[in-house]
Design a protein around this motif. Structure first.
Motif, short mmCIF file in Angstrom:
data_model
loop_
_atom_site.label_atom_id
_atom_site.label_comp_id
_atom_site.label_asym_id
_atom_site.label_seq_id
_atom_site.Cartn_x
_atom_site.Cartn_y
_atom_site.Cartn_z
N LEU A 223 37.14 39.99 31.10
CA LEU A 223 38.19 40.25 30.12
C LEU A 223 39.55 40.17 30.80
O LEU A 223 39.87 40.97 31.67
CB LEU A 223 37.99 41.64 29.50
N GLU A 224 40.34 39.20 30.40
CA GLU A 224 41.67 38.99 30.99
C GLU A 224 42.58 40.19 30.75
O GLU A 224 42.77 40.63 29.61
CB GLU A 224 42.31 37.74 30.36
N GLY A 225 43.09 40.76 31.84
CA GLY A 225 44.01 41.89 31.72
C GLY A 225 43.33 43.21 31.45
O GLY A 225 44.00 44.23 31.28
N GLY A 226 41.98 43.21 31.37
CA GLY A 226 41.24 44.44 31.20
C GLY A 226 41.49 45.14 29.87
O GLY A 226 41.99 44.56 28.90
N ILE A 227 41.14 46.40 29.83
CA ILE A 227 41.26 47.21 28.61
C ILE A 227 42.71 47.32 28.15
O ILE A 227 43.00 47.31 26.95
CB ILE A 227 40.68 48.62 28.85
N ILE A 228 43.63 47.40 29.12
CA ILE A 228 45.05 47.56 28.77
C ILE A 228 45.56 46.37 27.97
O ILE A 228 46.16 46.51 26.90
CB ILE A 228 45.90 47.75 30.04
N GLU A 229 45.30 45.14 28.47
CA GLU A 229 45.76 43.95 27.77
C GLU A 229 44.97 43.72 26.49
O GLU A 229 45.52 43.26 25.48
CB GLU A 229 45.64 42.73 28.70
N TYR A 230 43.69 44.07 26.50
CA TYR A 230 42.86 43.96 25.30
C TYR A 230 43.47 44.77 24.16
O TYR A 230 43.61 44.29 23.02
CB TYR A 230 41.44 44.45 25.60
N THR A 231 43.86 46.01 24.46
CA THR A 231 44.44 46.89 23.45
C THR A 231 45.73 46.31 22.88
O THR A 231 45.99 46.37 21.67
CB THR A 231 44.70 48.28 24.04
N ARG A 232 46.55 45.74 23.78
CA ARG A 232 47.81 45.13 23.33
C ARG A 232 47.53 43.97 22.38
O ARG A 232 48.16 43.85 21.32
CB ARG A 232 48.61 44.63 24.53
#
Length: 345
Positions: A223-232
């Motif tokens: 997952l690119e950018g992990g949970i933080i970027e996913y949420t964004r």
């Protein structure tokens, strides 16, 4: 020339509160061969200290890993300085989901052997042969595929308060522990399943995906950018949020709320709770989950025994700690029964 902090956390917190200005919490990482880590470390400290940047930054010959807090008014200057470093130009910045001016209270730029303690010998495999990076939309599609195995690359105390639906969550204390366990558990599916991984901001998956490809897994994604970027991306693109609970973060905020579900329990009484804290007894300082009722009853300690120690005069506490090493402990799932005198009276 100042190359270290001169203010305590308490003094810094008072200054931040008095200034009354907004700060941004963010993180980034970049794998890159850095020849002189000490010079690079000093260069960053001098420039970022002038911009009132606070945080925890690790530098190693393999790259940089940073979690930090920047005054909102200095963000553009900070970004300009990042872009002035060749290999950091346009590096992805993961802006925190929830902001807190007190997320970091010191600037710590440290030289380490690794930017993430993975325990791997990088000379034995190609660390640049990474898995396929996917955005939030593609990630959502992948994890609905029956031929996908979804793995959480974080530690148990992170996944305990929040994780993606149907994810495998290894019961481990460290990232390095998870790698051989996952490889062994999934060895029968190296060729017939898609291995999809995620972590907080992407850095652990970056190394893990290359490692698992080296170990023979044919179809590897991260997952690119992990949970933080996913949420964004979920918020920006009105996508379905498949993460439940909170995202654990390594600063004074402890976590960011991603969904409304509370999936964890207080380690003392068992009631629904997903708030991490450290035991107030400095001789223990264990990380655990505690509800407000238990925190009040135990004076924010993890047990009655620690509460008794914490109530002693400071000099007596100090004498008890003398000669003892405080381990970096965390509560392990199911470890509650090993604690004594923790049930409400």
């Amino acid at each position: 020339m100042q190359l270290y902090n001169t203010l305590s956390s308490k003094e810094r917190a008072a200054l931040i509160e008095k200034a009354g200005k907004e700060r941004l919490t963010l993180s980034f990482y970049k794998y890159h061969h850095i020849k002189n880590t000490r010079i690079f470390r000093n260069h960053l400290f001098i420039n970022w200290n002038e911009l009132d940047v606070l945080g925890r930054i690790y530098i190693a010959s393999e790259g940089i890993n940073g979690q930090l807090s920047v005054p909102a008014e200095n963000f553009e200057k900070f970004k300009t300085h990042l872009d002035s470093v060749d290999f950091l130009e346009n590096v992805r910045l993961n802006i925190a989901v929830e902001q807190d001016n007190m997320s970091f209270l010191k600037l710590k730029v440290k030289v380490r052997n690794k930017i993430v303690a993975d325990g791997l010998d990088d000379d034995t495999f190609d660390v640049t042969d990474k898995g396929t990076h996917v955005n939030a939309e593609t990630f959502n599609e992948l994890i609905e595929d029956e031929n996908t195995i979804l793995v959480d690359m974080r530690n148990h105390y992170e996944s305990e308060i929040g994780h993606f639906k149907n994810a495998i969550t290894p019961d481990v204390d460290t990232f390095r522990e998870s790698l051989p366990i996952i490889e062994d558990d999934l060895k029968e599916h190296k060729e017939d399943k898609k291995l999809v991984m995620y972590c907080t901001g992407g850095i652990r998956c970056e190394k893990a995906s290359a490692y698992f490809k080296h170990k023979g897994f044919k179809d590897v994604y991260q997952l690119e950018g992990g949970i933080i970027e996913y949420t964004r991306q979920v918020k920006a693109n009105d996508l379905e949020n498949k993460f439940i609970g909170k995202n654990f973060v390594f600063d004074d905020r402890r976590a960011e709320k991603i969904s409304e579900e509370v999936i964890a329990s207080c380690h003392i009484c068992g009631n629904p709770c997903d708030t991490h804290t450290n035991c107030a007894n400095e001789a223990c300082h264990i990380l655990f989950i505690q509800c407000e009722e238990c925190a009040e009853r135990l004076d924010r300690c993890c047990s009655d025994a620690c509460k008794e120690v914490n109530a002693l005069p400071y000099e007596e506490q100090k004498a008890l700690r003398k000669g003892k090493v405080i381990e970096n402990n965390v509560f392990k799932k199911g470890r509650l029964k090993e604690k004594t005198n923790t049930s409400p009276e």
